[in-house]
Write a protein that holds these residues in place. Sequence first.
Motif, short mmCIF file in Angstrom:
data_model
loop_
_atom_site.label_atom_id
_atom_site.label_comp_id
_atom_site.label_asym_id
_atom_site.label_seq_id
_atom_site.Cartn_x
_atom_site.Cartn_y
_atom_site.Cartn_z
N ILE A 34 0.69 -1.23 -0.12
CA ILE A 34 -0.07 0.09 0.00
C ILE A 34 0.88 1.31 -0.03
CG2 ILE A 34 -1.78 1.28 1.37
CD1 ILE A 34 -2.84 -1.53 2.42
N SER A 35 1.99 1.14 0.67
CA SER A 35 2.82 2.49 0.75
C SER A 35 3.75 2.78 -0.58
CB SER A 35 3.82 2.22 2.03
OG SER A 35 4.41 3.40 2.53
N MET A 36 3.94 1.74 -1.29
CA MET A 36 4.42 1.68 -2.41
C MET A 36 3.55 2.42 -3.56
SD MET A 36 6.98 -1.52 -3.10
CE MET A 36 6.08 -2.71 -2.62
N ASN A 37 2.15 2.07 -3.16
CA ASN A 37 1.18 2.97 -4.17
C ASN A 37 0.86 4.15 -3.66
OD1 ASN A 37 0.53 0.47 -6.12
ND2 ASN A 37 0.35 -0.46 -4.29
N THR A 38 1.26 4.54 -2.69
CA THR A 38 0.96 5.69 -1.95
C THR A 38 1.80 6.91 -2.23
OG1 THR A 38 -0.40 4.91 -0.15
CG2 THR A 38 -0.03 6.96 0.10
N GLY A 39 1.39 8.17 -2.67
CA GLY A 39 2.09 9.34 -2.87
C GLY A 39 1.66 10.51 -3.71
N TYR A 40 2.57 11.34 -3.92
CA TYR A 40 1.87 12.61 -4.69
C TYR A 40 1.63 12.05 -6.09
CZ TYR A 40 1.43 17.14 -6.49
OH TYR A 40 0.99 18.40 -7.23
N ILE A 63 10.92 6.88 -9.28
CA ILE A 63 9.89 7.04 -8.05
C ILE A 63 10.15 6.06 -7.14
CG2 ILE A 63 7.58 7.20 -7.50
CD1 ILE A 63 7.10 8.80 -10.30
N LEU A 64 9.96 4.67 -7.64
CA LEU A 64 9.73 3.50 -6.69
C LEU A 64 11.03 3.27 -6.18
CD1 LEU A 64 8.03 1.21 -5.80
CD2 LEU A 64 8.65 -0.06 -7.67
N PHE A 65 12.25 3.11 -6.79
CA PHE A 65 13.49 2.49 -6.37
C PHE A 65 14.16 3.72 -5.63
CE2 PHE A 65 12.36 -0.74 -9.16
CZ PHE A 65 12.61 -2.02 -8.40
N GLU A 66 14.20 5.08 -6.05
CA GLU A 66 14.84 6.07 -5.56
C GLU A 66 14.38 6.89 -4.51
OE1 GLU A 66 18.12 6.08 -6.22
OE2 GLU A 66 17.93 4.32 -7.64
N ASP A 309 3.64 6.78 8.65
CA ASP A 309 4.34 7.65 7.54
C ASP A 309 3.40 7.57 6.39
OD1 ASP A 309 7.05 8.76 6.49
OD2 ASP A 309 6.90 7.21 5.23
N THR A 310 2.76 6.48 5.93
CA THR A 310 1.82 6.24 4.72
C THR A 310 0.67 7.46 5.00
OG1 THR A 310 2.25 4.13 4.43
CG2 THR A 310 0.50 5.06 3.44
#
Length: 344
Positions: A34-40, A63-66, A309-310
Amino acid sequence: MAFVSSSAGERKRVARAVLVLAALAVLLLLMLLISMNTGYIRLGPLDVFRTFFGAGTAKQHLILFEFRLPRIVITMLVGAGLAVSGCILQGISRNALADPGMLGINAGAGLMVILFISFYPTTTAAPVFVLPFLALIGAGLTATIIYVLAYKRHEGLSPTRLVLTGIAVAAGISAAMIVLTLRLDPQNYQFVAVWLAGSVWGSNWKFVLALLPWLIVLLPYAFYKARVLNVLNLGEQTATGLGAPVEKERLGLIAAAVGLAGSCVAVGGGIGFVGLIGPHLARRLIGPKHQHLLPASALTGGLLLIVADTIGRSIMQPEEIPAGIVVAVIGAPYFLYLLARARA
């Protein structure tokens, strides 16, 4: 017959503990996804899956790895380290309210970090690997002061005196930190303000590499000493009667708790309450035996901080709320609840 019944009961408890640990691990994995799918910038589940296996675009890979994965891994490691540190301190002191933040260990680590930042620029690469060592020194000195002040030769280590001493020392250190922040230049002041708020500021793989060795050494040591914690939890006199070298084991475990808290605070910022809430939630789920409680605390702490954090990254986009503030919103009422129960 009683022996058979006792053996069956023990097997039942172990099976339940394994089930709870597996459920916590699954929840942690789901929260990672879920956290990997969450962001601006949104990345759908399929985009994350493709990018994770090398089929995404260059932008998605960046975006994902860095940006996201290093922060997620740091959050998980910091949450696990702080929760295990709190679990050790609660077991040693036999006090349900003990945790690295309450006892001033986090403040001691933070003071050393701020002293370092006052004389060294935060923009260079060196502090990434130096900060955990400095935080460990600050946390160790603070823990030593608290232990010396709380320990009485004929009475041993009083849980109440330990907590009260820790609160007093933490208050003094916090005052010193405020004075020091007033002397910082604007760039370093902004960094310290974000750090003190509990923002997970380590957002690249260098921070993961700086923290990982500490956890690789200290977490297995803590798990190995689970039976010793069970004995110490019975009280100093009982533990001595059972043949345990109380002072030696206590100092070793305190050193492990300080190392975990100091290294996690150096990389994750001034995050409080995880070391208090994580072990409590784990204890309610799995029971008081430290063989199960310590790994459950690690999973619960990691899960709690990733959730915080999410939420902080998603609730007020494009702005972020530091994870430490989100945890404090949850932790402060829970702490008051525990305090009310302790008085009752």
